[in-house]
Design a protein around this motif. Structure first.
Motif, PDB file in Angstrom:
ATOM      1  N   PHE A  80      42.848  41.969  37.441  1.00 23.83           N
ATOM      2  CA  PHE A  80      42.659  41.657  38.737  1.00 23.83           C
ATOM      3  C   PHE A  80      41.525  42.440  39.225  1.00 23.83           C
ATOM      4  CE2 PHE A  80      43.395  43.583  42.974  1.00 23.83           C
ATOM      5  CZ  PHE A  80      44.045  42.381  43.635  1.00 23.83           C
ATOM      6  N   TYR A 106      51.602  39.741  40.618  1.00 17.91           N
ATOM      7  CA  TYR A 106      51.012  40.934  40.415  1.00 17.91           C
ATOM      8  C   TYR A 106      51.901  41.999  41.205  1.00 17.91           C
ATOM      9  CZ  TYR A 106      47.338  44.059  41.834  1.00 17.91           C
ATOM     10  OH  TYR A 106      46.495  45.323  41.824  1.00 17.91           O
ATOM     11  N   MET A 127      47.103  40.999  36.298  1.00 20.50           N
ATOM     12  CA  MET A 127      48.183  39.982  36.976  1.00 20.50           C
ATOM     13  C   MET A 127      48.279  38.711  35.872  1.00 20.50           C
ATOM     14  SD  MET A 127      45.539  38.302  39.913  1.00 20.50           S
ATOM     15  CE  MET A 127      43.722  38.008  39.191  1.00 20.50           C
ATOM     16  N   PRO A 169      46.975  40.526  48.532  1.00 23.83           N
ATOM     17  CA  PRO A 169      47.723  41.601  47.557  1.00 23.83           C
ATOM     18  C   PRO A 169      48.095  42.823  48.510  1.00 23.83           C
ATOM     19  CG  PRO A 169      45.460  41.904  47.332  1.00 23.83           C
ATOM     20  CD  PRO A 169      45.674  40.689  48.008  1.00 23.83           C
TER      21      PRO A 169
END
Length: 148
Positions: A40, A69, A21, A138
């Motif tokens: 990440f 991301y 990310m 996420p």
């Protein structure tokens, strides 16, 4: 590698890059915009970046950060969390259990061996001494098969 990864992660191709990310934040003392590609890590459902780099101190006490991301941009906050070797070993183990890459973290093991949190804690500063805890959710990513 940062010179290549910064624009790549921010481009449409960034949607295809899993496990990395881009953090964009303002330096506390310099006031300049800093963009840092980081691995990440998902630990207990919370996105994190493991680091011992000096830029981590920008997140001491919390700071706004833009996270890119998998092609999505999240305006969120990051918080510096110093960790003991034991806590870092446990966090790394949890990251590996949720699809984190030992290779990207520089961890080498015998094929087929799953290092324990205690074994990872013995690596000490090689894993980093702090995490940046990020407050965003996420999108789910399919987990790779196989032993990590």
């Amino acid at each position: 590698m940062n010179v290549v990864m910064r624009p790549l992660l921010a481009s449409p191709l960034g949607r295809r890059i899993n496990g990395v990310m881009l953090l964009e934040f303002t330096g506390r003392r310099s006031g300049r915009t800093i963009k840092v590609p980081v691995n990440f890590h998902l630990v207990d459902g919370i996105p994190m970046a493991f680091t011992d780099a000096p830029w981590r101190f920008n997140f001491d006490g919390g700071a706004p950060v833009k996270v890119t991301y998998r092609g999505r941009v999240y305006e969120t906050r990051g918080l510096l969390v110093p960790m003991s070797p034991e806590a870092m070993g446990a966090a790394v183990r949890k990251s590996l259990d949720t699809g984190g890459s030992a290779q990207r973290m520089g961890i080498r093991t015998v094929p087929g061996h799953r290092p324990t949190a205690a074994e990872l804690a013995e690596l000490g500063p090689a894993l980093g001494t702090s995490v940046i805890r990020l407050d965003f959710a996420p999108p789910p990513v399919a987990q790779p098969n196989g032993v990590r």
